[in-house]
Write an enzyme that holds these catalytic residues in place. Sequence first.
Site, PDB file in Angstrom:
ATOM      1  N   CYS A  30       5.531   6.161  -1.646  1.00 24.80           N
ATOM      2  CA  CYS A  30       6.364   5.130  -1.129  1.00 24.80           C
ATOM      3  C   CYS A  30       5.872   3.470  -1.697  1.00 24.80           C
ATOM      4  O   CYS A  30       4.891   3.195  -0.813  1.00 24.80           O
ATOM      5  CB  CYS A  30       6.778   5.238   0.151  1.00 24.80           C
ATOM      6  N   CYS A  33       5.839   1.188   1.314  1.00 23.90           N
ATOM      7  CA  CYS A  33       4.713   1.726   2.411  1.00 23.90           C
ATOM      8  C   CYS A  33       3.212   1.275   2.057  1.00 23.90           C
ATOM      9  O   CYS A  33       2.608   0.780   2.912  1.00 23.90           O
ATOM     10  CB  CYS A  33       4.839   3.227   2.680  1.00 23.90           C
TER      11      CYS A  33
END
Length: 132
Positions: A30, A33
Amino acid sequence: MPVVSLDSRSFGPTLGRPGILLIEWWAKWCSPCRIFGPVFEGMAERYPDITFARVEVNGQPDLVEVMGVQVLPTLMVFRDGFLLLNHVGVLPEPMVEDVIRQARALDMAEVRRKLAEYRASSARVRVGLHGV
């Protein structure tokens, strides 16, 4: 304080502890993230009295389902086991600091009182409906 990793075994006991708990739901793949990760880690260093934890979603599908996580990153903030915030997406550092400030300022005795009132009134409604 370092960020702790949570799994299905440690999630409940960690959530049950008194105090403020921030949980980042993330995945290695991600991109957002990876942007939020350093912010989260920096906050953990600055606030050693708060528990900062991560759940790597690929390894914990049952937790992801139970907690309703659908988008990454997701930040959940709890105080004394009460969910205060469920935010999807990256938060800048000043906003995380504001969330922490608000979580600290919350009058938990008042929260518990209002919850008890709500449960009592909800129980009265259920009892009343059975008599119809």
